[in-house]
Design an enzyme around this catalytic site. Sequence first.
Site, PDB file in Angstrom:
ATOM      1  N   LYS A  11       0.825  -1.216   0.000  1.00 13.88           N
ATOM      2  CA  LYS A  11       0.000   0.000   0.000  1.00 13.88           C
ATOM      3  C   LYS A  11       0.862   1.271   0.000  1.00 13.88           C
ATOM      4  O   LYS A  11       2.060   1.232   0.269  1.00 13.88           O
ATOM      5  CB  LYS A  11      -0.936  -0.031   1.218  1.00 13.88           C
ATOM      6  CG  LYS A  11      -1.983  -1.169   1.153  1.00 13.88           C
ATOM      7  CD  LYS A  11      -2.941  -1.098   2.338  1.00 13.88           C
ATOM      8  CE  LYS A  11      -4.006  -2.186   2.236  1.00 13.88           C
ATOM      9  NZ  LYS A  11      -4.976  -2.096   3.377  1.00 13.88           N
ATOM     10  N   TYR A  51     -12.404  -2.029  -3.707  1.00 13.34           N
ATOM     11  CA  TYR A  51     -12.910  -2.102  -2.341  1.00 13.34           C
ATOM     12  C   TYR A  51     -14.438  -1.962  -2.278  1.00 13.34           C
ATOM     13  O   TYR A  51     -14.980  -1.599  -1.225  1.00 13.34           O
ATOM     14  CB  TYR A  51     -12.237  -1.039  -1.466  1.00 13.34           C
ATOM     15  CG  TYR A  51     -10.867  -1.450  -0.952  1.00 13.34           C
ATOM     16  CD1 TYR A  51     -10.719  -2.567  -0.125  1.00 13.34           C
ATOM     17  CD2 TYR A  51      -9.729  -0.730  -1.265  1.00 13.34           C
ATOM     18  CE1 TYR A  51      -9.477  -2.952   0.363  1.00 13.34           C
ATOM     19  CE2 TYR A  51      -8.473  -1.105  -0.780  1.00 13.34           C
ATOM     20  CZ  TYR A  51      -8.363  -2.215   0.035  1.00 13.34           C
ATOM     21  OH  TYR A  51      -7.129  -2.594   0.518  1.00 13.34           O
ATOM     22  N   ASN A 114      -2.022   0.281   6.724  1.00 10.45           N
ATOM     23  CA  ASN A 114      -1.477  -0.953   7.311  1.00 10.45           C
ATOM     24  C   ASN A 114      -0.628  -1.749   6.319  1.00 10.45           C
ATOM     25  O   ASN A 114      -0.516  -2.965   6.422  1.00 10.45           O
ATOM     26  CB  ASN A 114      -2.601  -1.791   7.926  1.00 10.45           C
ATOM     27  CG  ASN A 114      -3.669  -2.172   6.931  1.00 10.45           C
ATOM     28  OD1 ASN A 114      -3.550  -1.881   5.733  1.00 10.45           O
ATOM     29  ND2 ASN A 114      -4.708  -2.833   7.394  1.00 10.45           N
ATOM     30  N   HIS A 117      -2.291  -5.380   1.540  1.00  7.56           N
ATOM     31  CA  HIS A 117      -3.570  -6.063   1.344  1.00  7.56           C
ATOM     32  C   HIS A 117      -3.276  -7.512   1.002  1.00  7.56           C
ATOM     33  O   HIS A 117      -2.291  -7.800   0.320  1.00  7.56           O
ATOM     34  CB  HIS A 117      -4.352  -5.433   0.174  1.00  7.56           C
ATOM     35  CG  HIS A 117      -5.494  -6.311  -0.286  1.00  7.56           C
ATOM     36  ND1 HIS A 117      -6.725  -6.289   0.301  1.00  7.56           N
ATOM     37  CD2 HIS A 117      -5.552  -7.280  -1.253  1.00  7.56           C
ATOM     38  CE1 HIS A 117      -7.510  -7.192  -0.289  1.00  7.56           C
ATOM     39  NE2 HIS A 117      -6.823  -7.796  -1.232  1.00  7.56           N
ATOM     40  N   GLU A 128      -9.433 -11.018  -7.622  1.00  6.11           N
ATOM     41  CA  GLU A 128      -8.536  -9.874  -7.440  1.00  6.11           C
ATOM     42  C   GLU A 128      -7.335  -9.958  -8.392  1.00  6.11           C
ATOM     43  O   GLU A 128      -6.884  -8.936  -8.918  1.00  6.11           O
ATOM     44  CB  GLU A 128      -8.090  -9.796  -5.971  1.00  6.11           C
ATOM     45  CG  GLU A 128      -9.251  -9.417  -5.049  1.00  6.11           C
ATOM     46  CD  GLU A 128      -8.913  -9.474  -3.563  1.00  6.11           C
ATOM     47  OE1 GLU A 128      -9.813  -9.169  -2.748  1.00  6.11           O
ATOM     48  OE2 GLU A 128      -7.768  -9.809  -3.209  1.00  6.11           O
TER      49      GLU A 128
HETATM   50  O1  CDP Z   1      -7.114  -5.784   4.914  1.00  3.64           O
HETATM   51  P1  CDP Z   1      -7.927  -6.706   5.800  1.00  3.64           P
HETATM   52  O2  CDP Z   1      -8.560  -7.841   5.020  1.00  3.64           O
HETATM   53  O3  CDP Z   1      -7.142  -7.182   6.985  1.00  3.64           O
HETATM   54  O4  CDP Z   1      -9.114  -5.818   6.427  1.00  3.64           O
HETATM   55  P2  CDP Z   1     -10.569  -5.445   5.855  1.00  3.64           P
HETATM   56  O5  CDP Z   1     -11.529  -5.565   6.982  1.00  3.64           O
HETATM   57  O6  CDP Z   1     -10.866  -6.221   4.607  1.00  3.64           O
HETATM   58  O7  CDP Z   1     -10.432  -3.898   5.491  1.00  3.64           O
HETATM   59  C1  CDP Z   1      -9.825  -3.483   4.301  1.00  3.64           C
HETATM   60  C2  CDP Z   1      -8.937  -2.308   4.614  1.00  3.64           C
HETATM   61  O8  CDP Z   1      -9.722  -1.206   5.040  1.00  3.64           O
HETATM   62  C3  CDP Z   1      -7.928  -2.505   5.743  1.00  3.64           C
HETATM   63  O9  CDP Z   1      -6.771  -3.212   5.362  1.00  3.64           O
HETATM   64  C4  CDP Z   1      -7.616  -1.071   6.131  1.00  3.64           C
HETATM   65  O10 CDP Z   1      -6.700  -0.465   5.216  1.00  3.64           O
HETATM   66  C5  CDP Z   1      -8.998  -0.407   5.963  1.00  3.64           C
HETATM   67  N1  CDP Z   1      -9.743  -0.308   7.228  1.00  3.64           N
HETATM   68  C6  CDP Z   1      -9.856   0.925   7.851  1.00  3.64           C
HETATM   69  O11 CDP Z   1      -9.325   1.930   7.356  1.00  3.64           O
HETATM   70  N2  CDP Z   1     -10.542   1.038   9.041  1.00  3.64           N
HETATM   71  C7  CDP Z   1     -11.132  -0.043   9.596  1.00  3.64           C
HETATM   72  N3  CDP Z   1     -11.811   0.083  10.741  1.00  3.64           N
HETATM   73  C8  CDP Z   1     -11.033  -1.297   8.958  1.00  3.64           C
HETATM   74  C9  CDP Z   1     -10.327  -1.404   7.781  1.00  3.64           C
HETATM   75 MG    MG Z   2      -9.993  -7.755   3.517  1.00  2.00          MG
END
Ligand code: CDP
Ligand code: MG
Length: 140
Positions: A11, A51, A114, A117, A128
Amino acid sequence: MSVERTFSIIKPDATRRNLTGSINQKLEAAGLRIVGQKRLQLTEAQAKAFYAVHAERPFYGELVSFMISGPVVVQVLEGDNAVAKNRAIMGATNPANAESGTIRKEFAESIEANSVHGSDSLENAKNEIAFFFSESEIVG
Ligand code: CDP
Ligand code: MG
């Protein structure tokens, strides 16, 4: 064990801090092969579409802005149980909850920024990968 392919993004927070090589080192050390890779500037339309599953979440707008705030590196990773293996080496979404040694524990700035992805299922991995790569860009 079955050989799988999964999809990964390094990212903008990580490309900004010159961490592409450090993250790739962790992926490779975990036994994942980088069989496709390119550096891109995502468009807003691409980030929104990628997303789309999160479109109703409160963080969606900020997430899209973040994902277009700088270059990303999109990747296809191959290896035994690649989907689960990559999720394990990534660590928890919130770096505060990530285990030591994981990419997010070591490098992530926040729950949003973070660093990586990773696909969460084989089916999503296929979709994807197809979103960003043609077959000829993946060399196993
Ligand atoms: O990336 P991951 O699958 O671990 O998490 P997700 O629940 O699929 O969320 C996608 C992305 O959204 C995360 O990796 C974060 O960059 C962002 N995110 C966020 O900004 N705030 C949150 N409360 C949860 C996710
Ligand atoms: Mg995810």
